[in-house]
Design a protein around this motif. Structure first.
Motif, PDB file in Angstrom:
ATOM      1  N   ALA A  66     -26.794 114.346  50.340  1.00  0.00           N
ATOM      2  CA  ALA A  66     -26.100 115.030  49.288  1.00  0.00           C
ATOM      3  C   ALA A  66     -25.266 116.250  49.542  1.00  0.00           C
ATOM      4  O   ALA A  66     -24.403 116.686  48.948  1.00  0.00           O
ATOM      5  N   ILE A  67     -26.008 116.800  50.893  1.00  0.00           N
ATOM      6  CA  ILE A  67     -25.181 118.173  50.949  1.00  0.00           C
ATOM      7  C   ILE A  67     -23.810 117.931  51.690  1.00  0.00           C
ATOM      8  O   ILE A  67     -22.771 118.554  51.357  1.00  0.00           O
ATOM      9  N   THR A  68     -23.865 116.818  52.234  1.00  0.00           N
ATOM     10  CA  THR A  68     -22.472 116.236  52.881  1.00  0.00           C
ATOM     11  C   THR A  68     -21.470 115.996  51.792  1.00  0.00           C
ATOM     12  O   THR A  68     -20.421 116.286  51.785  1.00  0.00           O
ATOM     13  N   ILE A  69     -22.113 115.316  50.772  1.00  0.00           N
ATOM     14  CA  ILE A  69     -21.099 114.799  49.843  1.00  0.00           C
ATOM     15  C   ILE A  69     -20.682 116.077  49.063  1.00  0.00           C
ATOM     16  O   ILE A  69     -19.460 116.391  48.586  1.00  0.00           O
ATOM     17  N   CYS A  70     -21.676 116.887  48.721  1.00  0.00           N
ATOM     18  CA  CYS A  70     -21.151 118.228  47.927  1.00  0.00           C
ATOM     19  C   CYS A  70     -20.395 119.115  48.716  1.00  0.00           C
ATOM     20  O   CYS A  70     -19.369 119.849  48.101  1.00  0.00           O
ATOM     21  N   THR A  71     -20.425 119.332  50.030  1.00  0.00           N
ATOM     22  CA  THR A  71     -19.606 120.183  50.749  1.00  0.00           C
ATOM     23  C   THR A  71     -18.265 119.548  50.780  1.00  0.00           C
ATOM     24  O   THR A  71     -17.178 120.442  50.724  1.00  0.00           O
TER      25      THR A  71
END
Lengths: 279, 282
Positions: B201-206
């Motif tokens: 999720a952090i990958t996607i949001c960043t």
């Protein structure tokens, strides 16, 4: 989490509600100012309307008529509905073909669609305006076709991914029973595709409804959509901007989005997550 | 099914979309690359000039590099603020509490409103506040910068929150129970269990906040339009104004657009590679 909620829990609840109020503040401010005389808006936006500044629905009347906002609303609606329908049907058919008629060419096509997703609009805006203009597509039906082209990248990508996960057996059985591909697609595949088709429809509806630059470049200022009408109203000769009408327009632009959200909240959130994960 | 017979149906299934795709994207993209090596005022009077447009884009004035610097700083600040706020909201709103759904809706809603509308909503708010000191957002570049950051945080925090909530809810309950049995504190659970597991999720949001920041246009146009003196112009707006605001600079505008495209593509590739490698399987 049994018994009384902890102090930290209650404090965080309070903090969340305060933050929610802050989140609503900008829009609430616009709604409040839309009922004030245009002379009292930009100078004192935080002053509540009083007997001297309250004008009732007057801003809505001027905003709707003078700036041609009603026509702009109709255009935005036509373009959004038309584009979404065309994108969902056109891209579903394309995605199914790509997934089923596997060959070097469909692979190439697929990667071309995927590639288009990472290209920013500014890269193609000047030449696209030229191509679209010289083909005579600078009309309302024309721009719907242009949106099919721009929307196809993400939409074909998402739909192809979904079709690849559908087992072949049902379609094979349908063909045995004498369905041609077109019948097979609309009777068998389209119903199975529905969840992803809804996601694609929502993502594209939000994009097309809010899009400013593409309709501005292609249709110009004679055939304004809502975002274009707002931008033009705001730019209008300096000092002469009708802030009252503008506030009313902003409210009228936001209301359909909130209604849309209230009706389809569950699908919208799922759609946005799916779009984010795939995009 | 014999899918070879499907080939005959190409004109029905693919051709309409493909023609639209070529008109809107493929042909303009090809022409755009070609024109970036030409001097022109319309597409029909293009004259080959080699790399001149690229040289002018980077050296004739500092507009493009300044816009790049402004955009990069904006992106860095936005990514940090949005993701910290969104993740905090997601942590708080995955614990059961009254009004949870309403709160989530309020935070998410701004994401649905378009950039032009949001820009003018915020200009009313920000100019109203700055007006108390007798200035407005066009007075200094720092006001425009923080105004844009504020607007961007407001628009995207709820969106990213929704993605983090989905990520947090995917963590198997058994893992959290195991951590509790082992006596892990709340902070340890957050750092050692939750954070590594929501890495996707952090990958996607960043990735989303990064590309969104670099492509930002509508909000920039509506809120500051680059004022004062073009100091708050971001990349997309600088390219737009080079195309349509300066006669004879269309070629430079197209060269900037190609550089912009290469930059966005490269960022996307690097970003994905960097964060993918730190993901953990549950």
């Amino acid at each position: 989490m049994n018994g009384k909620p902890s102090l930290g829990h209650r404090l965080s609840t309070v903090a969340l509600w305060v933050l929610a109020a802050v989140f609503l503040l900008p829009v609430a401010l616009v709604v409040m100012n839309s009922f004030k005389s245009r002379l009292y808006i930009s100078g004192a936006p935080f002053a509540l309307p009083d007997a001297g500044t309250f004008v009732g629905w007057e801003n809505y009347r001027t905003g709707l008529t003078s700036a041609g906002f009603t026509a702009a609303f109709g255009r935005s609606l036509f373009i959004t509905v038309g584009s979404v329908l065309l994108i969902v049907v056109g891209c579903s058919m394309t995605a199914w073909y790509i997934a089923r008629a596997k060959s070097r060419w469909t692979n190439l096509l697929y990667y071309l669609f995927v590639f288009s997703m990472i290209v920013p609009f500014q890269m193609v805006m000047y030449t696209m305006t030229y191509v679209v203009g010289s083909l005579g597509l600078d009309t309302l039906p024309g721009i719907v076709f242009v949106y099919l082209g721009f929307g196809s990248g993400l939409s074909v990508f998402m739909l192809t991914g979904f079709v690849r996960g559908i087992p072949l057996e049902i379609e094979e059985a349908a063909t045995m029973d004498g369905c041609n591909p077109l019948q097979c697609f609309f009777r068998i595949v389209m119903p199975v595709l529905r969840p992803t088709a809804v996601t694609v429809a929502i993502l594209n509806a939000m994009w097309v409804w809010n899009d400013y630059l593409l309709p501005y470049l292609v249709l110009g200022t004679d055939q304004k959509t809502i975002p274009v009408a707002i931008q033009i109203a705001m730019q209008g000769a300096y000092g002469a901007t009708d802030y009252g009408g503008l506030m009313a327009m902003l409210v009228l632009a936001i209301i359909p989005i909130i209604l849309f959200y209230l009706v389809g909240q569950k699908y919208i959130i799922q759609g946005v997550i799916a779009g984010a994960v795939k995009g | 099914m014999d899918f070879r017979q499907l080939k005959r149906w190409f004109p029905v299934f693919v051709l309409p979309t493909l023609v639209a795709f070529c008109v809107a994207f493929v042909v303009p993209f090809g022409m755009g690359v070609w024109l970036s090596f030409h001097r022109f005022t319309t597409v029909t009077n293009a004259r080959f000039v080699g790399l001149e447009n690229y040289v002018r884009a980077l050296t004739a004035d500092t507009d493009f590099l300044r816009a790049l610097g402004f955009t990069a700083l904006f992106a860095a600040v936005s990514i940090l603020l949005i993701n910290v706020l969104a993740f905090t909201l997601a942590l708080l709103l995955t614990r059961p509490r009254r009004g949870q759904n309403l709160l989530r809706s309020v935070f998410f809603m701004p994401n649905l409103i378009g950039g032009i509308v949001l820009g003018y909503v915020f200009s009313l708010l920000i100019n109203g506040v700055l007006g108390l000191w007798g200035v407005d957002i066009t007075y200094a570049a720092k006001y425009g910068f923080w105004g844009l950051v504020l607007l961007n945080v407001w628009q995207l925090a709820g969106y990213m929150m929704v993605i983090y909530i989905a990520g947090l809810q995917n963590i198997p309950g058994s893992l959290l129970e195991a951590a509790a049995i082992d006596g892990a504190s709340a902070a340890t659970t957050l750092w050692r269990v939750k954070l590594p597991l929501v890495m996707p999720a952090i990958t996607i949001c960043t990735f989303l906040t990064l590309t969104n920041a670099f492509k930002l246009f509508d909000q920039n146009l509506a809120l500051t339009a680059g004022a004062p003196e073009g100091k708050t112009r971001m990349l997309a707006l600088d390219i737009y104004q080079t195309f349509y605001g300066r006669a004879g600079w269309q070629g430079v505008g197209q060269a900037k657009a190609v550089l912009f495209f290469l930059l966005v593509a490269a960022l996307a590739a690097i970003q994905l590679r960097l964060t993918r490698s730190r993901e953990v399987d549950a």
